[in-house]
Scaffold this active site. Structure first.
Site, PDB file in Angstrom:
ATOM      1  N   LYS A 214      51.601  46.031  46.413  1.00  0.00           N
ATOM      2  CA  LYS A 214      50.275  45.457  46.706  1.00  0.00           C
ATOM      3  C   LYS A 214      50.042  44.172  45.893  1.00  0.00           C
ATOM      4  CE  LYS A 214      45.981  44.774  47.520  1.00  0.00           C
ATOM      5  NZ  LYS A 214      45.318  44.543  48.776  1.00  0.00           N
ATOM      6  N   CYS A 268      40.559  39.378  45.396  1.00  0.00           N
ATOM      7  CA  CYS A 268      41.923  39.908  45.509  1.00  0.00           C
ATOM      8  C   CYS A 268      42.955  38.889  45.043  1.00  0.00           C
ATOM      9  CB  CYS A 268      42.192  40.298  46.957  1.00  0.00           C
ATOM     10  SG  CYS A 268      40.886  41.350  47.605  1.00  0.00           S
TER      11      CYS A 268
END
Ligand code: SAJ
Length: 417
Positions: A214, A268
């Site tokens: 991720k 993010c």
């Protein structure tokens, strides 16, 4: 294994859509959030965030009684943790929300339950989650990453969300999912839960690998955008259109450069690369440099604005768009905000801001002298320096002649004259 009741902890940009989609598939979902206003608004069938179609899905799930919101964790078969994982002032991951959420579900955990960490986390955080649960519930056995075949009463896995804000409901269903289990059976058990909503492929691995996958995805994008922004820094003073450079270079079959812009924002891509850097500070010079290149872009854009003739003459500057990217209301880490802050540091000219997705300026800008939130129309008519910072659909120009005679900087390459 059947999951009849799921408890989703953290009803934000990821947790709420996940809760609503699970509920729309007939699973009973209890959402939990520490913010009483969020709980109240969801129980009234109204999402507190803007995301295409989310209002419809939440309203439907609440009306059918499939989705309810609560202030405290509720006993369930599976728990999905989707709380923020910011970084602190030293650029180190702040896991306090994850710890609080983990400890809050510990009280209601029972044998046979599943715990999934969806929040983006540094490598080792899923293992740490098991350690917190062990502290809280010594009566239960939790999986051990160092001995994954050891028996355990509760399964724990990391299954990072990968949805793109603005396309969350679509991507939640269609994207492939990576699922990393802490114990041998944990990934399989988690895949059973997600199979109720996910149409993409599910790729099973261990928790630490899933954590790094991720982080790698977002760091890859950050490095690529930094490369594009560095090219912009080279091209702009030479009078070369960097977008044409990128477009033509991308005609090569093995080149795919992303778009330069005013910087990288959001919770993010602007954050996650630091999680890798914090784990291996000496071994991540590229990732850290990319972050710095992207973080320096708002200052470069501010310099370009200051150099405009109308700004030098003391006129107002209009900045269009505060959210970190188009057509969403999320202002987190937004480069647009940094451009305005940098601008105020350099000049005292009036600054007009147009942002159709907010009712008021964020505190960091509201406290500045002579900075006002105005309509798009007033922003266009009220200044001779117009800077497009976020390419919202609402800023599409029906009549480009409104910009005639004005100084224009289009940081997104959205306006074609
Ligand atoms: N940006 C550019 N140039 C580009 C693309 C983006 O300057 O070519 C800027 C955007 O304007 C924005 C920032 O980068 O300020 C990030 O935007 P984004 O659309 O690239 O990504 P996010 O942060 O909204 O969502 C990302 C996605 N990750 C990837 O595409 C690898 C999403 O799939 C993740 O789920 C999400 O991060 C997350 O939650 O981690």
């Amino acid at each position: 294994m059947a999951f009849n009741h799921v408890c989703v902890v953290g009803l934000g940009y990821v947790g709420l859509p996940t809760a609503a989609v699970l509920a729309s598939r007939g699973i009973r979902v209890s959402g939990v959030d520490v913010n009483p206003k969020t709980v109240e608004s969801i129980n009234a069938g109204k999402p507190h965030i803007i995301e295409p179609d989310l209002d419809m899905v939440v309203h439907g799930a609440v009306a059918k009684g499939q989705l309810t919101a609560h202030a405290h964790a509720v006993s369930a078969d599976a728990f999905i943790i989707a709380v923020p994982t910011p970084f602190d002032h030293a650029l180190k991951p702040d896991l306090s929300y994850l710890e609080a959420a983990t400890r809050s579900i510990a009280k209601v955990l029972k044998k046979g339950d599943l715990v999934v960490v969806e929040s983006t986390v540094p490598v080792g955080a899923t293992k740490q989650t098991a350690a917190w649960l062990t502290e809280e519930r010594p009566d239960l056995r939790f999986p051990d990453a160092d001995n994954p075949s050891a028996p355990h009463d509760v399964c724990i896995a990391h299954s990072p969300e990968r949805v793109l804000p603005g396309r969350v409901l679509l991507e939640l269903v269609r994207n492939d999912r990576v699922i990393g289990g802490l114990g041998d059976d944990c990934a399989h058990c988690t895949a059973t839960l997600y199979a109720t909503v996910v149409e993409g492929e599910m790729h099973l691995t261990n928790a630490a690998t899933a954590e790094l996958v991720k982080l790698s995805e977002n760091a890859f994008r950050d490095v690529n955008i930094a490369f594009a922004n560095e090219l912009a820094n080279v091209a702009e003073p030479l009078g070369i259109d960097v977008r044409e450079v990128v477009k033509l270079a991308n005609h090569h079959p093995r080149v795919n450069i992303l778009n330069p812009g005013p910087g990288v924002g959001g919770h993010c891509i602007a954050v996650d690369p630091w999680f890798i850097a914090a784990t291996a500070p000496e071994r991540t010079p590229l990732i850290q440099t990319a972050r710095r290149v992207n973080d320096a872009r708002p200052g470069t854009i501010a310099d370009q604005i200051v150099a405009l003739a109308s700004v030098q003459a003391g006129g107002a500057v209009s900045c269009l768009g505060l959210s970190y990217k188009a057509d969403i209301d999320d202002l987190r880490e937004s480069p647009s905000i940094h451009v305005v802050l940098e601008l105020r540091r350099r000049i005292s000219n009036p600054i007009l801001i147009a942002e159709p997705h907010v009712d008021a300026l964020p505190e960091s800008l509201a406290q500045l002298q002579d900075v006002r939130l105005v309509s798009f129309e007033e922003a266009l008519s009220g200044a001779n320096a117009i800077v497009l910072l976020t390419d919202h659909k609402a800023f599409a120009l029906k009549d480009p002649t409104v910009l005639g005679g004005k100084d224009v900087i289009d940081t997104r390459g959205a306006w074609n004259f």
